[in-house]
Design an enzyme around this catalytic site. Sequence first.
Site, PDB file in Angstrom:
ATOM      1  N   LYS A  60       3.789   6.277   4.215  1.00 42.93           N
ATOM      2  CA  LYS A  60       3.025   5.038   4.094  1.00 42.93           C
ATOM      3  C   LYS A  60       2.649   4.468   5.461  1.00 42.93           C
ATOM      4  O   LYS A  60       2.189   3.331   5.557  1.00 42.93           O
ATOM      5  CB  LYS A  60       3.830   3.994   3.331  1.00 42.93           C
ATOM      6  CG  LYS A  60       4.201   4.391   1.912  1.00 42.93           C
ATOM      7  CD  LYS A  60       5.023   3.298   1.249  1.00 42.93           C
ATOM      8  CE  LYS A  60       5.505   3.709  -0.120  1.00 42.93           C
ATOM      9  NZ  LYS A  60       6.312   2.647  -0.783  1.00 42.93           N
ATOM     10  N   PRO A 102       0.830  -1.206   0.000  1.00 46.58           N
ATOM     11  CA  PRO A 102       0.000   0.000   0.000  1.00 46.58           C
ATOM     12  C   PRO A 102       0.867   1.260   0.000  1.00 46.58           C
ATOM     13  O   PRO A 102       1.829   1.370   0.761  1.00 46.58           O
ATOM     14  CB  PRO A 102      -0.796  -0.119   1.304  1.00 46.58           C
ATOM     15  CG  PRO A 102      -0.840  -1.588   1.580  1.00 46.58           C
ATOM     16  CD  PRO A 102       0.485  -2.109   1.104  1.00 46.58           C
ATOM     17  N   GLU A 103       0.546   2.179  -0.893  1.00 41.80           N
ATOM     18  CA  GLU A 103       1.274   3.433  -0.993  1.00 41.80           C
ATOM     19  C   GLU A 103       0.423   4.545  -0.395  1.00 41.80           C
ATOM     20  O   GLU A 103      -0.597   4.287   0.241  1.00 41.80           O
ATOM     21  CB  GLU A 103       1.637   3.686  -2.462  1.00 41.80           C
ATOM     22  CG  GLU A 103       2.481   2.563  -3.066  1.00 41.80           C
ATOM     23  CD  GLU A 103       2.795   2.752  -4.543  1.00 41.80           C
ATOM     24  OE1 GLU A 103       2.796   3.906  -5.019  1.00 41.80           O
ATOM     25  OE2 GLU A 103       3.038   1.742  -5.233  1.00 41.80           O
TER      26      GLU A 103
END
Length: 289
Positions: free
Chosen positions: A58, A2-3
């Site tokens: 992040k 996940p960014e």
Amino acid sequence: MPELPEVETIARGLAPQVEGRTVTAVHILNDSTVEGRRELLEHRVTGCVISRVHRRGKVLLMDIAPASASATDKPVVAPQPSSQPTHVAFHLKMTGRLFVYPQGTPPAVHTRIIFDLSDGSRVFFDDARKFGYCRALAAQDFTEWNFWQKLGPEPLEIGEDAFVQLLRGRRTRIKAALLDQTVIAGIGNIYADESLFRARIRPDAACDSIPEAKLRALHGVMQAVLQLAIRECGSSIRDYRDAHGDAGAFQNNFLVYGKAGEKCTVCGRKLSTAKVAGRTTVFCGKCQK
């Protein structure tokens, strides 16, 4: 992994479900998921109110504060100020997820940590590959957390001039710079490829070889891509789901990421692929110069 848009989406979805609730118990089901001092997470977080859920790079953060005894079912001894945690940080890595479940929901096979809340709900930190981690941090711990201290500026907050100054003197390749969390925090492989294509910049171009006008264009494009991805609730490639269990939709807007060998949407040439900073990179050899 996940960014920025995915973590921002998770934070926004989680916030209304947990803010204002008191943590009544913390259950650690996998020791390696806890980074730093376990006792801060297991004991000191219990009895604290979740006051805010937000993001840095992040990393997803829960701000917490001491709760009065009336906020829980039984009295809580207030932690000592010197060790009072002010944040619980989650790095989701590749497969980490945060979901809120009803009271009594049993842990799943990949559940690593459970936070029981005062309204009866339970927050599960699930992580199939066990690369993600959770860390409780007292105020003074942030000055000692090397990862936190090295994080670069936020891409949605940095101004155009500062962005240009950040990159123009570097000899490293532009995509490597965008992926480097100490240079700028939150951008990963997806949004680097998509931003560079839209700005017409080769991903392997050295930062100091890129004209200033193109760097300024990249700043605007990067912010527009990230903002659109947030509106689309992120990109779901394999495992990512938001705090409600829903998939993101930005993958429907991909112009180059994951499209090696397909035709460029601008010129029709077949998209190329290469390794930049150890990551698979897709670009158009004609449009990106």
